[in-house]
Design a protein around this motif. Structure first.
Motif, PDB file in Angstrom:
ATOM      1  N   SER B 132       0.895  -1.213   0.035  1.00 23.00           N
ATOM      2  CA  SER B 132       0.308  -0.072  -0.545  1.00 23.00           C
ATOM      3  C   SER B 132       1.220   1.289   0.044  1.00 23.00           C
ATOM      4  O   SER B 132       0.391   2.334  -0.766  1.00 23.00           O
ATOM      5  N   GLN B 133       1.870   1.277   0.776  1.00 22.49           N
ATOM      6  CA  GLN B 133       2.526   2.458   0.374  1.00 22.49           C
ATOM      7  C   GLN B 133       3.842   2.454  -0.681  1.00 22.49           C
ATOM      8  O   GLN B 133       3.378   3.524  -1.241  1.00 22.49           O
ATOM      9  N   LEU B 134       4.033   1.270  -1.460  1.00 18.79           N
ATOM     10  CA  LEU B 134       4.039   1.458  -2.393  1.00 18.79           C
ATOM     11  C   LEU B 134       3.114   2.149  -4.174  1.00 18.79           C
ATOM     12  O   LEU B 134       4.019   2.675  -4.721  1.00 18.79           O
ATOM     13  N   PHE B 135       1.921   1.426  -3.309  1.00 16.71           N
ATOM     14  CA  PHE B 135       1.666   2.122  -4.756  1.00 16.71           C
ATOM     15  C   PHE B 135       0.868   3.333  -4.163  1.00 16.71           C
ATOM     16  O   PHE B 135      -0.171   4.155  -5.471  1.00 16.71           O
ATOM     17  N   THR B 136       1.494   4.268  -3.233  1.00 20.58           N
ATOM     18  CA  THR B 136       0.278   5.495  -2.641  1.00 20.58           C
ATOM     19  C   THR B 136       1.777   6.567  -2.435  1.00 20.58           C
ATOM     20  O   THR B 136       1.735   7.436  -3.381  1.00 20.58           O
ATOM     21  N   THR B 137       2.812   6.545  -1.674  1.00 19.87           N
ATOM     22  CA  THR B 137       3.759   7.140  -1.848  1.00 19.87           C
ATOM     23  C   THR B 137       5.269   7.223  -2.324  1.00 19.87           C
ATOM     24  O   THR B 137       5.249   7.505  -2.692  1.00 19.87           O
ATOM     25  N   TYR B 138       5.358   5.936  -2.694  1.00 19.80           N
ATOM     26  CA  TYR B 138       6.183   5.580  -4.016  1.00 19.80           C
ATOM     27  C   TYR B 138       5.553   5.269  -5.190  1.00 19.80           C
ATOM     28  O   TYR B 138       6.587   4.586  -6.052  1.00 19.80           O
ATOM     29  N   LEU B 139       4.779   6.131  -5.720  1.00 20.16           N
ATOM     30  CA  LEU B 139       4.336   5.223  -6.785  1.00 20.16           C
ATOM     31  C   LEU B 139       5.202   6.100  -8.334  1.00 20.16           C
ATOM     32  O   LEU B 139       5.474   4.913  -8.884  1.00 20.16           O
ATOM     33  N   LEU B 140       5.896   7.344  -8.191  1.00 14.46           N
ATOM     34  CA  LEU B 140       6.388   7.398  -9.367  1.00 14.46           C
ATOM     35  C   LEU B 140       8.200   6.663  -9.118  1.00 14.46           C
ATOM     36  O   LEU B 140       7.947   6.163  -9.939  1.00 14.46           O
ATOM     37  N   PRO B 141       8.644   6.337  -8.403  1.00 19.05           N
ATOM     38  CA  PRO B 141       9.063   5.869  -8.243  1.00 19.05           C
ATOM     39  C   PRO B 141       9.395   5.049  -8.529  1.00 19.05           C
ATOM     40  O   PRO B 141      10.162   3.620  -9.326  1.00 19.05           O
ATOM     41  N   PHE B 142       8.598   4.193  -8.287  1.00 18.14           N
ATOM     42  CA  PHE B 142       7.612   2.221  -8.345  1.00 18.14           C
ATOM     43  C   PHE B 142       7.353   2.741 -10.230  1.00 18.14           C
ATOM     44  O   PHE B 142       8.245   1.214 -10.944  1.00 18.14           O
ATOM     45  N   GLU B 143       6.910   3.390 -11.059  1.00 17.33           N
ATOM     46  CA  GLU B 143       6.732   3.484 -12.359  1.00 17.33           C
ATOM     47  C   GLU B 143       8.107   3.194 -12.961  1.00 17.33           C
ATOM     48  O   GLU B 143       8.568   2.868 -14.011  1.00 17.33           O
ATOM     49  N   ILE B 144       8.499   4.331 -12.134  1.00 17.65           N
ATOM     50  CA  ILE B 144      10.349   4.470 -13.086  1.00 17.65           C
ATOM     51  C   ILE B 144      10.642   2.968 -13.140  1.00 17.65           C
ATOM     52  O   ILE B 144      11.738   2.550 -13.669  1.00 17.65           O
ATOM     53  N   THR B 145      11.000   2.362 -11.447  1.00 15.27           N
ATOM     54  CA  THR B 145      11.224   1.380 -11.803  1.00 15.27           C
ATOM     55  C   THR B 145      10.806   0.458 -13.185  1.00 15.27           C
ATOM     56  O   THR B 145      11.623  -0.124 -13.469  1.00 15.27           O
ATOM     57  N   GLY B 146       9.551   0.291 -12.680  1.00 20.11           N
ATOM     58  CA  GLY B 146       9.215  -0.170 -14.068  1.00 20.11           C
ATOM     59  C   GLY B 146       9.264   0.208 -15.652  1.00 20.11           C
ATOM     60  O   GLY B 146       9.861  -0.899 -16.817  1.00 20.11           O
ATOM     61  N   ILE B 147      10.345   1.379 -16.007  1.00 21.21           N
ATOM     62  CA  ILE B 147      11.033   1.621 -17.706  1.00 21.21           C
ATOM     63  C   ILE B 147      12.098   0.824 -16.840  1.00 21.21           C
ATOM     64  O   ILE B 147      12.451   0.625 -17.976  1.00 21.21           O
ATOM     65  N   LEU B 148      12.608   1.588 -15.759  1.00 21.80           N
ATOM     66  CA  LEU B 148      14.289   0.917 -15.840  1.00 21.80           C
ATOM     67  C   LEU B 148      14.406  -0.578 -16.371  1.00 21.80           C
ATOM     68  O   LEU B 148      15.005  -1.287 -17.282  1.00 21.80           O
ATOM     69  N   LEU B 149      13.430  -1.665 -15.899  1.00 24.45           N
ATOM     70  CA  LEU B 149      13.925  -2.734 -15.946  1.00 24.45           C
ATOM     71  C   LEU B 149      13.513  -2.780 -17.405  1.00 24.45           C
ATOM     72  O   LEU B 149      14.112  -3.673 -17.948  1.00 24.45           O
ATOM     73  N   LEU B 150      12.228  -2.007 -17.436  1.00 27.72           N
ATOM     74  CA  LEU B 150      11.955  -2.672 -19.481  1.00 27.72           C
ATOM     75  C   LEU B 150      13.332  -1.993 -20.501  1.00 27.72           C
ATOM     76  O   LEU B 150      14.052  -2.686 -21.462  1.00 27.72           O
ATOM     77  N   VAL B 151      14.153  -1.049 -20.154  1.00 26.61           N
ATOM     78  CA  VAL B 151      15.137  -0.722 -20.606  1.00 26.61           C
ATOM     79  C   VAL B 151      16.340  -1.868 -20.698  1.00 26.61           C
ATOM     80  O   VAL B 151      16.581  -1.778 -21.321  1.00 26.61           O
ATOM     81  N   ALA B 152      16.552  -2.198 -19.475  1.00 29.01           N
ATOM     82  CA  ALA B 152      17.187  -2.716 -19.035  1.00 29.01           C
ATOM     83  C   ALA B 152      17.318  -4.896 -20.325  1.00 29.01           C
ATOM     84  O   ALA B 152      17.871  -4.697 -19.944  1.00 29.01           O
ATOM     85  N   VAL B 153      15.860  -4.624 -20.057  1.00 32.37           N
ATOM     86  CA  VAL B 153      15.709  -6.485 -20.919  1.00 32.37           C
ATOM     87  C   VAL B 153      15.607  -5.534 -22.483  1.00 32.37           C
ATOM     88  O   VAL B 153      16.218  -6.728 -22.469  1.00 32.37           O
ATOM     89  N   VAL B 154      15.187  -4.489 -22.760  1.00 30.57           N
ATOM     90  CA  VAL B 154      15.867  -4.229 -23.976  1.00 30.57           C
ATOM     91  C   VAL B 154      17.508  -4.279 -24.008  1.00 30.57           C
ATOM     92  O   VAL B 154      18.094  -4.745 -25.364  1.00 30.57           O
TER      93      VAL B 154
END
Lengths: 100, 162
Positions: B132-154
């Motif tokens: 619940s903290q990850l999806f409220t307070t830390y939503l933006l860092p969480f999304e950026i982490t998702g993009i980072l993982l996508l970049v790493a995979v590519v």
């Protein structure tokens, strides 16, 4: 109860083992593993401090550190594979093309 | 965590971590690293970080170490037979490490203002609280982490395909 300093000293020892590994070993894969060891040492201090202050932010940072580590390992190992294909070596001393 | 648990975990942890960097064969090093990560997961459980402990086993011991072992097998690495030629650097590393740990210990000993441990909230470290903290307070860092993982995979696919 163990005081917080014990956890932090253990974390420092693990981090130092990682640094020593990076400096001592010449195999890039083992250097990479030593870097993982250092990341884990930092995670340990984050979790210990989160427990100490009763604040979950430290655990969330650990979550981010883990995902960055996963990304780093995926790209890093791809680079190691590529280097090995070109140079047929994983010895860091022989990869001195960009050394001044 | 009491003292017995602490030392029962900390001593094997340090010994196995030393084995990671000391063993000549990369495969053994990787397996010792898996053991270190498992011990750390147990350690996290004692520090009330249940979610982090589960993630440690799934992500580190499960995903990352399998990747390491795959690459070691792909490269068909043998043990390092020749010792590292730069003895001086090794000695410097060990001396520097001992000094660092000693300084850390001294620093922690000096800072005698040990605050009492804060009382823990009801659901400290559970999946629910962390999520619940990850999806409220830390939503933006969480999304950026998702993009980072996508970049790493590519990036990994592009690099390995070349």
């Amino acid at each position: 109860m163990v005081p917080i300093s014990y956890h932090l000293i253990l974390s420092g020892i693990l981090f130092t083992i990682g640094v020593t590994g990076v400096l001592l070993r010449r195999n890039i894969i083992i250097i990479f593993m030593a870097i993982e060891l250092m990341l884990n040492a930092v995670n340990l201090s984050f979790v210990a401090l989160a427990r100490h202050f009763g604040n979950m932010d430290g655990q969330i940072i650990v979550f981010f550190v883990m995902s960055v580590a996963a990304a780093e390992v995926a790209v890093g190992l791809a680079i190691i594979l590529l280097v090995f294909r070109g140079r047929e070596t994983v010895n860091a001393d022989e990869l001195n093309l960009m050394r001044w | 965590m009491d003292f017995v648990t602490f030392f029962a975990l900390a001593i094997p942890l340090v010994v196995i971590a030393i084995m990671v960097i000391a063993h000549p064969s990369p495969v053994y090093s990787a397996l010792f690293l898996v053991l270190t990560l498992f011990l750390l997961a147990v350690y996290f459980l004692f520090l009330d970080a249940h979610m982090v402990a589960a993630l440690q086993i799934i992500v580190y011991a499960g995903a990352i170490m399998v990747l390491f072992l795959f690459v070691i097998m792909l490269l068909n690495l043998q043990s390092d037979t020749q010792p590292t030629p730069r003895r001086g650097l090794g000695r410097a590393a060990i001396i520097g490490g001992v000094i660092l740990v000693a300084e850390l210990g001294l620093l922690l000993q000096r800072s005698s203002s040990e605050r009492a441990e804060s009382s823990l909230p009801e659901n400290f470290g559970t999946v629910e609280a962390l999520g619940s903290q990850l999806f409220t307070t830390y939503l933006l860092p969480f999304e950026i982490t998702g993009i980072l993982l996508l970049v790493a995979v590519v990036g990994a696919v592009v690099l390995a395909k070349r």
